[in-house]
Design an enzyme around this catalytic site. Structure first.
Site, short mmCIF file in Angstrom:
data_model
loop_
_atom_site.label_atom_id
_atom_site.label_comp_id
_atom_site.label_asym_id
_atom_site.label_seq_id
_atom_site.Cartn_x
_atom_site.Cartn_y
_atom_site.Cartn_z
N SER A 132 0.84 -1.20 0.00
CA SER A 132 0.00 0.00 0.00
C SER A 132 0.87 1.25 0.00
CB SER A 132 -0.86 -0.02 1.27
OG SER A 132 -1.40 1.26 1.52
N TYR A 156 -1.33 -0.80 11.17
CA TYR A 156 -1.63 -1.37 9.85
C TYR A 156 -0.46 -1.12 8.90
CZ TYR A 156 -3.33 -1.02 5.05
OH TYR A 156 -3.43 -1.10 3.69
N LYS A 160 2.37 -3.73 6.89
CA LYS A 160 2.69 -3.75 5.45
C LYS A 160 4.20 -3.58 5.25
CE LYS A 160 -1.36 -4.19 3.46
NZ LYS A 160 -1.68 -5.44 2.76
#
Ligand code: UD1
Length: 345
Positions: A132, A156, A160
């Site tokens: 992302s 989050y 990643k």
């Protein structure tokens, strides 16, 4: 080639019944490959499998399972003759990740680790990973190229980033691995059939799902988080990308994995669109009103974020084809079709 045969090499899609996974399944099938969906259904529905079958024109293989279940993963890789994995399974709500960091590290990082072990055991060492633009943190310069410094502003984002590091380490350790890390900007829209799209549980956090609920009359108005950003109209700017374009980017990556060791590539349009521009486009192409009110900035939001997509063109021969208008039209068609499906009459 008989594409229904289990002997045909297949592409395993973890998170395959989700918003992005389901659209990738369609593009994988269109490219003449066989998608196999693997999902624990924690944020998607089994009915997606049938709807995909009707879009693709033949039944789609589905395994209900968790990526942390190494035995099931090994069985699936072998029984379905998997040649490459597109790894999308993971938790993805920024706010929730602050409340439940361990769930994010467990599902996303431990899950990926277990999956990589299973892949290694089965000799499947080709992987496209769903990363992302969140790994760029607060943008230092625009447009964002892949060499932009990496940082994370939420658990989050940390997961990643941790997975990206894990994949790089793996690549250095063993040249048999072929890895591509695709960094998505803001995926929106839906398949033009109206049969698959984004279906978030509860109150949506992201802009397009919320716009759809307001346009459908399920919420009174959209809160525009911040009208005082240093942008032309004061609202935040993002690089919205049609999910079908995004899906095609994954197929291009899978088809070029053999020539890669470990590469990170942006998937975006290269164009920034503000919140008010998106709302305006939505109202115009769909002929509906989206009542909205200006509110304070949302904590953690950045002013502007958009991609330099030139590496994707160079390495994958891929660029986006769909406009913001297409994204708005297709998202609204999906909203109306899914409302019709769930209505009692
Ligand atoms: C968010 C995540 C990002 C994640 C991405 C997944 C945050 C801080 N970032 O990105 O890590 O990868 O979703 O798609 O949550 N907006 C409104 N009103 C709303 C919702 C959003 O004005 O009700 C605005 C936001 O302030 C922002 C833009 O719309 O300017 C896009 O927001 P959103 O769709 O949530 O995406 P991101 O914040 O870019």
């Amino acid at each position: 080639m008989d594409m229904t045969s289990k002997q045909t090499p297949s592409i395993l899609l973890t998170g395959g019944t989700g918003f992005i996974g389901s659209h990738i399944a369609v593009e994988v099938a269109r490219a003449g490959l066989r998608p196999v969906l693997y999902d624990n259904l924690c944020n998607s529905k089994r009915s997606v499998v049938e709807r995909l079958g009707s879009i693709i024109g033949r039944p789609v293989d589905f395994v209900q399972g968790d990526i942390r279940d190494g035995d099931l993963m090994r069985r699936t890789l072998r029984e379905h003759h998997v040649s490459a994995v597109i790894h999308l399974a993971g938790l993805k709500a920024v706010g929730e990740s602050v409340q439940q960091p361990l769930a994010y590290w467990d599902n996303n990082v431990v899950g990926t680790l277990r999956m990589l072990e299973a892949m290694n055991d089965c000799g499947v060492r080709s992987l496209v990973f769903s990363s992302s633009a969140t790994v760029y943190g607060e943008p230092q310069r625009l447009p964002i190229t892949e060499s932009h410094p990496l940082s994370a502003t939420s658990p989050y984002g940390q997961t990643k980033l941790a997975i990206e590091h894990m994949l790089r380490d793996l690549s250095v350790s063993d040249e048999r691995w072929h890895l591509c890390l695709l960094r998505y900007f803001n995926p929106v829209g839906a398949h033009e059939s109206g049969q698959i799209g984004e279906d978030p549980n509860g109150i949506p956090n992201n802009l397009m799902p919320f716009v759809l609920k307001v346009a459908a009359g399920q919420f009174r108005e959209l809160s525009v988080w911040g009208g005082d950003y240093p942008t032309p109209d004061g609202t935040g700017v993002r690089d919205y990308i049609h999910v079908v374009d995004l899906a095609a980017g994954h197929v291009a990556a899978v088809q070029r994995l053999d020539g890669m060791r470990c590469e990170a590539i942006n998937l975006g349009t290269g164009r920034g669109t503000s919140v008010l521009e998106l709302v305006g486009a939505f109202e115009r192409v769909n002929g509906v009103k989206v009542p909205h009110v200006m509110k304070d900035r949302r904590p953690g939001d950045v002013t502007s974020c958009f991609a330099d997509p030139s590496l994707a063109l160079q390495r994958l021969g891929w660029r986006t084809q769909r406009t913001v208008e297409d994204m708005c039209r297709d998202a609204w068609r999906w909203q109306n079709a899914s409302a019709a499906r769930t209505s009692p009459d």
